[in-house]
Scaffold this active site. Structure first.
Site, PDB file in Angstrom:
ATOM      1  N   MET A  85     -60.214  -4.388 -83.039  1.00  0.00           N
ATOM      2  CA  MET A  85     -61.015  -3.168 -82.878  1.00  0.00           C
ATOM      3  C   MET A  85     -62.385  -3.539 -82.338  1.00  0.00           C
ATOM      4  O   MET A  85     -63.112  -4.320 -82.968  1.00  0.00           O
ATOM      5  CB  MET A  85     -61.144  -2.436 -84.224  1.00  0.00           C
ATOM      6  CG  MET A  85     -59.832  -1.958 -84.803  1.00  0.00           C
ATOM      7  SD  MET A  85     -60.006  -1.238 -86.459  1.00  0.00           S
ATOM      8  CE  MET A  85     -60.217  -2.726 -87.468  1.00  0.00           C
ATOM      9  N   MET A  86     -62.742  -2.976 -81.199  1.00  0.00           N
ATOM     10  CA  MET A  86     -64.016  -3.300 -80.577  1.00  0.00           C
ATOM     11  C   MET A  86     -65.176  -2.957 -81.507  1.00  0.00           C
ATOM     12  O   MET A  86     -65.224  -1.871 -82.088  1.00  0.00           O
ATOM     13  CB  MET A  86     -64.175  -2.546 -79.258  1.00  0.00           C
ATOM     14  CG  MET A  86     -63.161  -2.930 -78.188  1.00  0.00           C
ATOM     15  SD  MET A  86     -63.132  -4.701 -77.815  1.00  0.00           S
ATOM     16  CE  MET A  86     -64.743  -4.900 -77.033  1.00  0.00           C
TER      17      MET A  86
ATOM     18  N   GLN B  74     -57.116 -11.703 -79.068  1.00  0.00           N
ATOM     19  CA  GLN B  74     -56.535 -10.693 -78.184  1.00  0.00           C
ATOM     20  C   GLN B  74     -57.193 -10.748 -76.814  1.00  0.00           C
ATOM     21  O   GLN B  74     -58.412 -10.681 -76.689  1.00  0.00           O
ATOM     22  CB  GLN B  74     -56.668  -9.276 -78.736  1.00  0.00           C
ATOM     23  CG  GLN B  74     -55.877  -8.298 -77.843  1.00  0.00           C
ATOM     24  CD  GLN B  74     -55.993  -6.836 -78.235  1.00  0.00           C
ATOM     25  OE1 GLN B  74     -57.064  -6.271 -78.155  1.00  0.00           O
ATOM     26  NE2 GLN B  74     -54.877  -6.239 -78.626  1.00  0.00           N
TER      27      GLN B  74
ATOM     28  N   CYS C 169     -55.075  -0.290 -74.925  1.00  0.00           N
ATOM     29  CA  CYS C 169     -56.375   0.358 -74.791  1.00  0.00           C
ATOM     30  C   CYS C 169     -56.346   1.372 -73.650  1.00  0.00           C
ATOM     31  O   CYS C 169     -55.954   1.042 -72.529  1.00  0.00           O
ATOM     32  CB  CYS C 169     -57.460  -0.693 -74.541  1.00  0.00           C
ATOM     33  SG  CYS C 169     -59.112   0.031 -74.395  1.00  0.00           S
TER      34      CYS C 169
ATOM     35  N   LYS D 279     -49.399  -6.158 -77.898  1.00  0.00           N
ATOM     36  CA  LYS D 279     -49.671  -4.919 -78.624  1.00  0.00           C
ATOM     37  C   LYS D 279     -49.690  -3.786 -77.608  1.00  0.00           C
ATOM     38  O   LYS D 279     -50.446  -3.826 -76.632  1.00  0.00           O
ATOM     39  CB  LYS D 279     -51.003  -4.982 -79.366  1.00  0.00           C
ATOM     40  CG  LYS D 279     -51.302  -3.764 -80.237  1.00  0.00           C
ATOM     41  CD  LYS D 279     -52.557  -3.977 -81.090  1.00  0.00           C
ATOM     42  CE  LYS D 279     -52.740  -2.836 -82.086  1.00  0.00           C
ATOM     43  NZ  LYS D 279     -53.179  -1.574 -81.444  1.00  0.00           N
TER      44      LYS D 279
ATOM     45  N   ASN E  95     -48.331  -0.056 -86.075  1.00  0.00           N
ATOM     46  CA  ASN E  95     -49.771   0.191 -86.188  1.00  0.00           C
ATOM     47  C   ASN E  95     -50.020   1.664 -85.902  1.00  0.00           C
ATOM     48  O   ASN E  95     -49.275   2.295 -85.168  1.00  0.00           O
ATOM     49  CB  ASN E  95     -50.508  -0.705 -85.183  1.00  0.00           C
ATOM     50  CG  ASN E  95     -51.958  -0.328 -84.985  1.00  0.00           C
ATOM     51  OD1 ASN E  95     -52.373   0.021 -83.883  1.00  0.00           O
ATOM     52  ND2 ASN E  95     -52.745  -0.387 -86.039  1.00  0.00           N
ATOM     53  N   GLY E  96     -51.081   2.198 -86.487  1.00  0.00           N
ATOM     54  CA  GLY E  96     -51.482   3.564 -86.176  1.00  0.00           C
ATOM     55  C   GLY E  96     -51.482   4.488 -87.377  1.00  0.00           C
ATOM     56  O   GLY E  96     -50.417   4.799 -87.923  1.00  0.00           O
TER      57      GLY E  96
END
Length: 323
Positions: free
Chosen positions: A14-15, A66, A96, A135, A207-208
């Site tokens: 996560m940025m 990543q 992304c 991912k 994920n999510g």
């Protein structure tokens, strides 16, 4: 060590959130969880300050890098750099949705180019000895059928990639911001569960939208190989405090929020250069629902930006929280 798959439980890339400081915090709570870095583009890595992008604390292991990119030769070069830097895994971002990364043929837009992704994955797998994973989303724009995702995975798997981490929402590349793309497209866990059934020999991680360990365990019980926790791990850090016990069956004792903050102050922040705010801001996801927790967060937000702020600011805030 656990007998479980390394991908059984992980935190998401996560940025601005999956920073070295946050990863250090997470590692105090869980020894088995696989931690992912923020995305680093191949261009940034090949042309920028590698120390800034790649340095991490040895305590973070196991930790995965990543990458964002699409040129197979550049991806291979960066994967090798990551391996030499000591990372345990290289992961390719095909999820992304931001406009900026789309223009560089990075992220979710690559789902429309499965052969290119396959070539990139093969190039990385040939270049390193550590796992190379991917991912991705369940689809993009109008390419949102189950068959589209199934065929994408089937093509990419021809590279030799064995681990697919699936964000169970499609990405809408035009008209939605990255934040909206994490919230508006509906979650479709059933498609990820079906993917595991169709590819039993692959490691499929979901994920999510997952917020709790109960939800995580329920998804593992559906036959999935792993769960990746995203925003919940940052916004409510202590959700990770029982991962080793509940997800991995480890008998190690848990630590409290107080102990976590004290360790962070004395063992991490005290050794970091730069203003306190850079490290202290990652503590805002602590003490939700705990008496004094709101006072703790307010005290930090009002004081960590001061020029003379040091770890005593955090310890004073901690004194406001009930033990």
């Amino acid at each position: 060590m656990s007998e479980f798959s390394p991908w059984r439980f992980s935190t998401a890339p996560m940025m601005e959130w999956s920073t070295p400081a946050t990863r250090w915090l997470w590692r105090q709570l869980t020894q088995h969880t696989l931690l992912y870095t923020e995305m680093v583009t191949t261009g940034a890595l090949l042309n920028g300050d590698q120390n800034r992008f790649l340095d991490f604390d040895a305590a973070e292991h196991p930790v995965a890098l990543q990458l964002g990119g699409s040129n197979p030769a550049e991806l291979a070069q960066c994967a090798k750099i990551g391996q030499n830097w000591g990372y345990d895994e290289i992961n390719l971002n095909v999820g992304c949705p931001s406009d900026r990364v789309q223009k560089g043929m990075i992220g979710a837009a690559l789902m429309a180019h499965s052969e290119l992704v396959k070539d990139g994955m093969k190039a990385m797998l040939d270049a390193v000895d550590i796992p190379v994973t991917i991912k991705h989303r369940i689809g993009i724009d109008d390419h949102d059928s189950y068959e589209f995702m199934r065929d994408f995975v089937g093509t990419v798997a021809e590279s030799g990639c064995k681990v697919f981490i699936v964000h169970a929402r499609k990405a809408i590349l035009k008209g939605l911001s990255p934040k909206e793309n994490r919230e508006i497209p509906p979650l479709q866990y059933d498609k990820v569960i079906q993917l595991k059934q169709d590819f039993p020999d692959l490691t499929i991680v979901i994920n999510g939208g997952i917020k709790t360990l109960d939800e995580s365990q329920h998804l593992l019980d559906q036959g999935l190989d792993g769960v990746m926790l995203g925003r919940a791990a940052y916004q409510d850090i202590m959700v990770l405090s029982e991962v080793d016990q509940r997800i991995f069956g480890d008998s190690r004792p848990t630590i409290s929020g107080h102990e976590l903050v004290e360790r962070y102050c004395h063992d991490y922040i005290a050794k970091q250069p730069g203003p306190l705010r850079h490290s202290a801001k990652h503590l805002m996801g602590l003490f939700h629902g705990v008496p004094g927790g709101r006072k703790f967060r307010r005290y930090l937000s009002e004081n960590i930006h001061k020029d003379d702020a040091d770890i005593q600011v955090i310890l004073d805030a901690l004194a406001l929280v009930a033990k």
